[in-house]
Design an enzyme around this catalytic site. Structure first.
Site, mmCIF file in Angstrom:
data_model
loop_
_atom_site.group_PDB
_atom_site.id
_atom_site.type_symbol
_atom_site.label_atom_id
_atom_site.label_comp_id
_atom_site.label_asym_id
_atom_site.label_seq_id
_atom_site.Cartn_x
_atom_site.Cartn_y
_atom_site.Cartn_z
ATOM 1 N N GLY A 240 0.759 -1.245 0.000
ATOM 2 C CA GLY A 240 0.000 0.000 0.000
ATOM 3 C C GLY A 240 0.781 1.282 0.000
ATOM 4 O O GLY A 240 0.213 2.357 -0.225
ATOM 5 N N GLU A 275 3.739 -7.130 1.632
ATOM 6 C CA GLU A 275 3.333 -7.370 0.239
ATOM 7 C C GLU A 275 3.468 -6.085 -0.579
ATOM 8 O O GLU A 275 2.481 -5.572 -1.111
ATOM 9 C CB GLU A 275 1.864 -7.834 0.207
ATOM 10 C CG GLU A 275 1.601 -9.106 0.978
ATOM 11 C CD GLU A 275 0.102 -9.414 1.102
ATOM 12 O OE1 GLU A 275 -0.743 -8.582 0.686
ATOM 13 O OE2 GLU A 275 -0.217 -10.488 1.621
ATOM 14 N N PRO A 276 4.673 -5.525 -0.685
ATOM 15 C CA PRO A 276 4.815 -4.280 -1.433
ATOM 16 C C PRO A 276 4.682 -4.515 -2.932
ATOM 17 O O PRO A 276 5.149 -5.532 -3.446
ATOM 18 C CB PRO A 276 6.241 -3.842 -1.083
ATOM 19 C CG PRO A 276 6.971 -5.132 -0.857
ATOM 20 C CD PRO A 276 5.976 -6.057 -0.207
ATOM 21 N N GLY A 277 4.043 -3.587 -3.600
ATOM 22 C CA GLY A 277 3.935 -3.668 -5.055
ATOM 23 C C GLY A 277 4.476 -2.400 -5.678
ATOM 24 O O GLY A 277 5.635 -2.328 -6.083
ATOM 25 N N ARG A 278 3.638 -1.372 -5.680
ATOM 26 C CA ARG A 278 3.957 -0.122 -6.362
ATOM 27 C C ARG A 278 5.276 0.500 -5.904
ATOM 28 O O ARG A 278 6.036 1.018 -6.720
ATOM 29 C CB ARG A 278 2.812 0.861 -6.083
ATOM 30 C CG ARG A 278 2.847 2.117 -6.891
ATOM 31 C CD ARG A 278 1.756 3.092 -6.463
ATOM 32 N NE ARG A 278 0.494 2.509 -6.142
ATOM 33 C CZ ARG A 278 -0.589 2.543 -6.920
ATOM 34 N NH1 ARG A 278 -0.544 3.147 -8.090
ATOM 35 N NH2 ARG A 278 -1.709 1.984 -6.519
ATOM 36 N N ARG A 314 -4.580 3.682 -15.996
ATOM 37 C CA ARG A 314 -4.742 4.373 -14.712
ATOM 38 C C ARG A 314 -5.368 5.770 -14.832
ATOM 39 O O ARG A 314 -6.248 6.095 -14.047
ATOM 40 C CB ARG A 314 -3.399 4.449 -13.961
ATOM 41 C CG ARG A 314 -2.757 3.069 -13.712
ATOM 42 C CD ARG A 314 -1.597 3.108 -12.740
ATOM 43 N NE ARG A 314 -2.069 3.428 -11.409
ATOM 44 C CZ ARG A 314 -1.964 4.603 -10.857
ATOM 45 N NH1 ARG A 314 -1.355 5.589 -11.479
ATOM 46 N NH2 ARG A 314 -2.467 4.813 -9.666
ATOM 47 N N TYR A 318 -8.714 5.962 -12.744
ATOM 48 C CA TYR A 318 -8.625 6.605 -11.415
ATOM 49 C C TYR A 318 -8.260 8.089 -11.515
ATOM 50 O O TYR A 318 -7.818 8.664 -10.513
ATOM 51 C CB TYR A 318 -7.537 5.931 -10.555
ATOM 52 C CG TYR A 318 -7.426 4.441 -10.651
ATOM 53 C CD1 TYR A 318 -8.441 3.616 -10.185
ATOM 54 C CD2 TYR A 318 -6.292 3.842 -11.199
ATOM 55 C CE1 TYR A 318 -8.322 2.234 -10.259
ATOM 56 C CE2 TYR A 318 -6.173 2.468 -11.282
ATOM 57 C CZ TYR A 318 -7.186 1.677 -10.808
ATOM 58 O OH TYR A 318 -7.072 0.313 -10.889
ATOM 59 N N CYS A 343 -11.324 5.629 -29.134
ATOM 60 C CA CYS A 343 -12.514 6.445 -29.388
ATOM 61 C C CYS A 343 -13.360 6.642 -28.138
ATOM 62 O O CYS A 343 -14.510 6.190 -28.068
ATOM 63 C CB CYS A 343 -13.315 5.811 -30.511
ATOM 64 S SG CYS A 343 -12.326 5.783 -32.001
ATOM 65 N N TYR A 372 1.150 -1.439 -12.228
ATOM 66 C CA TYR A 372 -0.228 -1.328 -12.713
ATOM 67 C C TYR A 372 -0.286 -0.652 -14.085
ATOM 68 O O TYR A 372 -1.195 0.104 -14.379
ATOM 69 C CB TYR A 372 -1.111 -0.597 -11.683
ATOM 70 C CG TYR A 372 -1.032 -1.228 -10.313
ATOM 71 C CD1 TYR A 372 -1.596 -2.472 -10.076
ATOM 72 C CD2 TYR A 372 -0.352 -0.606 -9.259
ATOM 73 C CE1 TYR A 372 -1.492 -3.080 -8.831
ATOM 74 C CE2 TYR A 372 -0.241 -1.204 -8.018
ATOM 75 C CZ TYR A 372 -0.814 -2.447 -7.810
ATOM 76 O OH TYR A 372 -0.708 -3.045 -6.587
HETATM 77 N N1 LLP Z 1 -1.556 -6.928 -1.065
HETATM 78 C C1 LLP Z 1 -2.844 -6.995 -1.435
HETATM 79 C C2 LLP Z 1 -3.715 -7.978 -0.774
HETATM 80 C C3 LLP Z 1 -3.338 -6.156 -2.442
HETATM 81 O O1 LLP Z 1 -4.617 -6.226 -2.807
HETATM 82 C C4 LLP Z 1 -2.471 -5.226 -3.068
HETATM 83 C C5 LLP Z 1 -2.952 -4.338 -4.128
HETATM 84 C C6 LLP Z 1 -1.132 -5.203 -2.654
HETATM 85 C C7 LLP Z 1 -0.714 -6.055 -1.631
HETATM 86 C C8 LLP Z 1 -0.115 -4.279 -3.236
HETATM 87 O O2 LLP Z 1 -0.403 -2.949 -3.016
HETATM 88 P P1 LLP Z 1 0.648 -1.815 -3.413
HETATM 89 O O3 LLP Z 1 1.865 -1.972 -2.538
HETATM 90 O O4 LLP Z 1 0.973 -1.958 -4.848
HETATM 91 O O5 LLP Z 1 -0.101 -0.551 -3.144
HETATM 92 N N2 LLP Z 1 -4.686 -0.880 -10.058
HETATM 93 C C9 LLP Z 1 -4.589 0.092 -8.976
HETATM 94 C C10 LLP Z 1 -4.011 -0.513 -7.713
HETATM 95 C C11 LLP Z 1 -4.747 -1.726 -7.206
HETATM 96 C C12 LLP Z 1 -4.132 -2.321 -5.971
HETATM 97 C C13 LLP Z 1 -4.725 -3.653 -5.674
HETATM 98 N N3 LLP Z 1 -4.156 -4.329 -4.555
HETATM 99 C C14 LLP Z 1 -3.767 1.276 -9.446
HETATM 100 O O6 LLP Z 1 -3.345 1.294 -10.611
HETATM 101 O O7 LLP Z 1 -3.585 2.245 -8.705
#
Ligand code: LLP
Length: 419
Positions: A240, A275-278, A314, A318, A343, A372
């Site tokens: 997050g 669980e880091p993503g972004r 995105r 959003y 379009c 994403y």
């Molecule tokens: N763990 C769980 C259970 C999640 O659902 C998510 C993201 C993450 C970890 C990773 O979150 P992060 O660290 O990336 O914030 N498509 C959207 C974002 C959707 C996020 C979904 N879950 C965007 O483009 O902003």
């Protein structure tokens, strides 16, 4: 910090000039920097230096490209997966099965069985019937599933409504108030080693306060569960953490986050899972595009680029901001709306924004597109599926091919009973 920089007036990804990739691979194309990815992986890990027992699981939904995953696997990252498809990707990239955590609000029985058969490390259970099903499937296989229960702490993450997950009205996890009873019933099931709890309150969080509030609630829950006789050895804090998209954005740093986590959880005595993503992948990628046309508009001109909402969804989904910079900036500026060829009016990347002056034929990038981005691409308007490139110093490789519209069409058929 990233490795997309101007050298002699030309934007490079590490040592590769972006015009070279445009000429050799074509546009639009995602370009990732291995050095940036590795740096972010290390910065996040270093930020957690005061957390004694930890497990890092990259949320591969944000960038499931096999090349990207392999880089992170070599950095010691496991994966947070949310489907059988992501599970196979994580394994194919070289991540160890026991380093894989299976989240996801609607896992099928087949996916639960797949996770068990593959020997993954942990299931994050979203609700009681799912836990019961997992126990039953594990028992039939004469095995035990490691699991934690995802709780919904009812905290407002203060992010975009479509990516908030920790309010009571959201579909994720079980209410923290009813968690103790559900935990007790699931913990009693043979086939399940229910060893802790999980939470994830949302994505692109730009303040630590909601995370801290949520973690504190979970800390109380852990005490209650222990008082009730349960052994709690794992807590999954989700992902997050936000990243800067706009010049001037100043989200909390991984170091700030790590310090807060260490402080709030210091007496928990558990393995903390992340669980880091972004925060790992966001700034490791750009979407390279060519300006097709510059067309006069009612107030400002439209810069029509060859990337569209199907390549980077995105902004359309959003109202997200992605910085747009010229590959060979002249120093001149213009105010324009940046749009793609699809379009729909929603196919707009920026409205009336001051940007580097560009003209037809120029190259530009949307920045912070490593998370994403490609993973959410589609072939809407029968456009090709956008390719991906990974740069490593002075070399690069196409890590995902452009899938031509014709290839997609070849997988379709016209019924012979329509005459
Ligand atoms: N763990 C769980 C259970 C999640 O659902 C998510 C993201 C993450 C970890 C990773 O979150 P992060 O660290 O990336 O914030 N498509 C959207 C974002 C959707 C996020 C979904 N879950 C965007 O483009 O902003």
């Amino acid at each position: 910090m990233d490795h997309f920089e101007l050298r002699d007036g030309v934007l490079h990804a590490e040592d590769i000039p972006l015009p070279q990739i445009a000429a050799e691979v074509g546009t639009p194309v995602y370009v990732y920097s291995r050095a940036t990815l590795e740096r972010h992986a290390q910065v996040f890990r270093d930020a957690l230096k005061d957390v004694p027992k930890k497990h890092l699981a990259f949320a591969i939904k944000c960038n499931p490209n096999l090349g990207v995953l392999r880089v992170l696997a070599r950095q010691g990252y496991g994966a947070d997966v949310v489907s059988g498809g992501e599970l196979e990707r994580a394994l194919a990239s070289g991540m160890a099965a026991e380093d894989i955590v299976f989240s996801g609000v609607g896992k099928t029985r087949a996916e639960l069985a797949q996770g068990l058969d593959r020997g993954i490390g942990q299931f994050n259970i979203e609700h009681e019937p799912e836990g019961a099903a997992l126990a039953e499937i594990a028992l039939a296989r004469e095995t035990t599933a490691n699991a934690v229960l995802r709780v919904n702490p009812d905290v407002d993450a203060g992010t975009h409504a479509k990516i908030s997950t920790g309010k009571a009205e959201n579909k994720f996890g079980v209410g923290i108030d009813v968690a103790p009873q559900i935990f007790a019933r699931l913990a009693a099931l043979p086939g399940l080693n229910l060893r802790g709890v999980a939470l994830h309150i949302g994505s692109q969080l730009t303040s630590l306060a909601p995370l801290e509030a949520a973690f504190e609630r979970v800390g109380l829950l852990v005490s209650d569960l222990r008082a009730a006789g349960h052994s709690i050895t794992h807590v999954d804090l989700g992902g997050g953490l936000g990243v800067p998209y706009k010049p001037g954005d100043n989200p909390p740093s991984p170091a700030d986050y790590g310090a807060m986590v260490a402080r709030v959880t210091k007496d928990w005595d558990v393995t903390l899972m992340f669980e880091p993503g972004r925060v790992i992948a966001g700034n490791t990628g750009v979407l390279l595009t060519e300006v097709l046309w510059v067309k006069p508009g009612a107030s400002n001109p439209f810069v029509i680029v060859d990337a569209a909402m199907n390549d980077l969804a995105r902004p359309a989904l959003y109202d997200a901001y992605h910085d747009f910079v010229a590959v060979k900036p002249t120093g001149e500026k213009m105010t324009a709306s940046i749009v793609g060829p699809v379009c729909e009016t929603g196919d707009t990347f920026a409205r009336d924004r001051e940007i580097d002056a560009v003209q037809a034929g120029d190259l530009a990038v949307f920045r912070t597109a490593g998370a994403y981005g490609a993973t959410m691409a589609s072939t809407y308007n029968s456009r090709s599926l956008v390719p991906e490139v990974l740069v490593d110093g002075g070399r690069y490789i196409v890590v995902a091919d452009r899938i031509a519209a014709g290839t997609i069409m070849a997988a379709e058929r016209v019924p012979d009973w329509i005459d």
